[in-house]
Design an enzyme around this catalytic site. Structure first.
Site, short mmCIF file in Angstrom:
data_model
loop_
_atom_site.label_atom_id
_atom_site.label_comp_id
_atom_site.label_asym_id
_atom_site.label_seq_id
_atom_site.Cartn_x
_atom_site.Cartn_y
_atom_site.Cartn_z
N GLU A 80 0.67 -1.10 0.25
CA GLU A 80 -0.01 -0.06 0.20
C GLU A 80 0.87 1.13 0.10
O GLU A 80 1.96 1.35 0.76
CB GLU A 80 -0.97 -0.17 1.36
CG GLU A 80 -1.85 1.17 1.51
CD GLU A 80 -2.32 1.31 2.92
OE1 GLU A 80 -1.54 0.71 3.96
OE2 GLU A 80 -3.53 1.60 3.28
N ASN A 130 -7.21 5.88 -1.80
CA ASN A 130 -5.85 4.97 -1.71
C ASN A 130 -6.06 3.69 -2.44
O ASN A 130 -7.37 3.04 -2.36
CB ASN A 130 -6.18 4.68 -0.15
CG ASN A 130 -4.86 3.61 0.32
OD1 ASN A 130 -4.16 3.22 -0.26
ND2 ASN A 130 -4.56 3.81 1.78
N LYS A 170 -9.48 1.42 -1.89
CA LYS A 170 -9.79 1.04 -0.62
C LYS A 170 -11.18 1.41 0.04
O LYS A 170 -11.51 2.72 0.08
CB LYS A 170 -8.63 1.68 0.15
CG LYS A 170 -8.80 1.05 1.72
CD LYS A 170 -7.42 1.63 2.37
CE LYS A 170 -7.15 1.11 3.81
NZ LYS A 170 -6.00 1.61 4.33
N GLU A 205 -6.05 8.81 7.82
CA GLU A 205 -6.44 8.28 6.42
C GLU A 205 -7.83 8.73 6.11
O GLU A 205 -8.23 8.96 4.97
CB GLU A 205 -6.64 6.75 6.24
CG GLU A 205 -5.07 6.23 6.03
CD GLU A 205 -5.17 4.74 5.68
OE1 GLU A 205 -5.70 4.57 4.70
OE2 GLU A 205 -4.87 3.96 6.51
N CYS A 219 -4.74 -2.95 2.93
CA CYS A 219 -4.54 -2.75 4.51
C CYS A 219 -5.76 -3.25 5.35
O CYS A 219 -5.96 -4.31 5.41
CB CYS A 219 -4.00 -1.45 4.40
SG CYS A 219 -3.42 -1.66 6.34
N ASN A 250 0.35 -0.91 5.37
CA ASN A 250 1.11 -0.33 6.31
C ASN A 250 0.29 -0.35 7.46
O ASN A 250 -0.56 0.31 7.93
CB ASN A 250 1.17 1.27 5.86
CG ASN A 250 2.10 1.69 4.84
OD1 ASN A 250 2.88 2.04 4.91
ND2 ASN A 250 1.27 1.24 3.50
#
Ligand code: CDV
Length: 318
Positions: A50, A115, A132, A151, A177, A202
Site C-alpha cells: 500500500e 487509496n 480502498k 487516512e 490494508c 502499512n
C-alpha cells in the site's frame, strides 16, 4: 505461468521504510530492483505494498490538504513511474502497486483522493484499479497522539466495491490494508469465485486507540489472512511496508497464504525483501468444491434474519 496447471509464480515484494526525503525516482529504482530479482526467480506477478511510492503521509496532519498534493499520483503511469511499467513489460512480469490517487476534476470541478492499487498484466496492459473501501483512523487532527493516522482526512472510501478480474490464468481480486481485517472483503470476492487476493499494507505496531493490541499485530495479521483464505478457498498475498519509517515502527511479516489457510512463505526482515511462492490456482477448487461449496452449504436466507427482524443492522456512519 503454465496454462494447463494454472500455477502462477507470485512474488511478494515487501518494502522497508520510505522516509520523507526519499524521492519517487529513488523508490521506483527500489521497485525495479525487486522486479529484476523476481525475474531471476521466475515470477509471473509481483505485489508491492500500500502507498508504495511514498512515505505513509497520513501520519502528519496539515490544515490545507492541497499542500499534500505532491504525495498523490494524478496520472498512472506518470513520467516518474513510467520506468517501472517499462521494466515490468520488458521482463514480462505483471505487478500490483499501491499509491495515493488524485483524480482529474469531475463534472462539478471536484478532485477526489483515494487509496488505490493498480493491477498490470505481463504484457503491460492495465487490468484494473481498486480503491480502498475500509478507511481506518480519523478525519481530524488529534494532537495528543504520538503520530496521526488521518487516512479519513486524506482519502474518500472507494465506491466500486470488491471486483474480481480474469487475468493470470485465474480470477484475481484486490484489497488494501485495513480491508484485510473485514470478513466482508474476502466474502464479496469469494462469492465471485476469487482465487488470488492481492493486498498491500502499512500497519504501525503501536495502535494508539488501544495499545493492548500492539503485541498482537503479527498474530492479527496472520489470523485474518489465514482465515479469509481458508473460508473462501483462495490464495491471499499480503505485502507490508515495514520497519521504522519517520520514527513509526511498522509490521513486516509479508505472507503468502494458501487456500488451506497455511502460510507458505513469509519475510524474515523489515527491509526490502522478496518472497516467492508457486500458487496453484486449482488448489482453490479443493475447498470451493468441498467444505466451502457455497451453492450447497451456504444459507443466505438465514443470514441477517434476526437482525433484520429486529431492525438492528448497524448502519454505516455518515
Ligand atoms: N493502513 C492501514 O489501513 N492501517 C491499519 C491500521 C491503522 C490499523 C491496518 O488495518 O493495518
Amino acid at each position: 505461468m503454465d496454462s494447463l496447471s494454472r500455477t502462477v509464480v507470485v512474488g511478494a515484494a515487501q518494502l522497508g521504510p520510505i522516509q520523507k526525503h526519499h524521492s519517487r525516482a529513488e523508490v521506483v529504482q527500489r521497485l525495479i530492483s525487486l522486479l529484476r530479482e523476481a525475474k531471476l526467480r521466475d515470477c509471473d506477478l509481483v505485489v508491492f505494498p500500500e502507498l508504495a511510492l511514498t512515505t505513509f503521509f497520513p501520519r502528519w496532519f496539515v490544515e490545507d490538504i492541497t499542500e499534500t498534493d505532491h504525495w498523490y499520483e494524478s496520472s498512472m503511469p506518470s513520467s516518474e513511474t513510467q520506468p517501472l511499467f517499462d521494466e515490468a513489460k520488458k521482463l514480462g512480469i505483471g505487478f500490483c502497486l499501491g499509491y495515493a490517487e488524485l483524480t482529474a476534476p469531475d463534472d462539478v470541478g471536484a478532485r477526489h483522493r483515494y487509496n488505490t492499487q493498480i493491477l498490470v498484466e505481463k504484457d503491460g496492459s492495465v487490468v484494473a484499479q481498486y480503491r480502498k473501501v475500509h478507511i481506518p483512523g480519523h478525519a481530524h487532527h488529534e494532537p495528543d497522539r504520538p503520530f496521526q493516522h488521518a487516512e479519513r482526512y486524506y482519502f474518500e472510501p472507494g465506491t466500486e466495491g470488491f471486483g474480481v478480474w480474469h487475468c493470470f490464468n485465474g480470477l484475481v481480486g484486490m484489497m488494501i490494508c485495513n480491508d484485510r481485517r473485514w470478513p466482508e472483503s474476502y466474502r464479496e470476492m469469494g462469492l465471485q469465485g476469487v482465487e488470488l487476493i492481492l493486498c498491500g499494507y502499512n500497519t504501525p505496531i503501536h495502535y494508539v486507540p488501544d495499545p493492548s493490541q500492539d503485541i498482537l499485530q503479527g498474530f492479527h495479521n496472520s489470523l485474518v489472512m489465514q482465515s479469509g483464505a481458508y473460508q473462501n478457498g483462495t490464495w491471499v498475498v499480503g505485502v507490508a511496508k515495514a520497519g521504522v519509517e519517520e520514527g513509526v515502527d511498522s509490521l513486516g511479516q509479508t505472507s503468502i497464504v494458501a487456500p488451506s489457510g497455511e502460510i507458505v512463505a513469509r519475510t524474515l526482515t523489515t527491509d526490502d525483501e522478496l518472497i516467492v511462492a508457486s500458487c496453484d490456482l486449482d488448489w482453490c477448487q479443493r475447498y470451493k468444491n468441498t467444505l466451502f461449496d457455497f451453492d450447497k452449504y451456504r444459507r443466505p436466507e438465514m443470514y441477517q434474519r434476526i437482525t433484520r427482524q429486529r431492525g438492528a443492522i448497524v448502519q454505516p456512519k455518515p
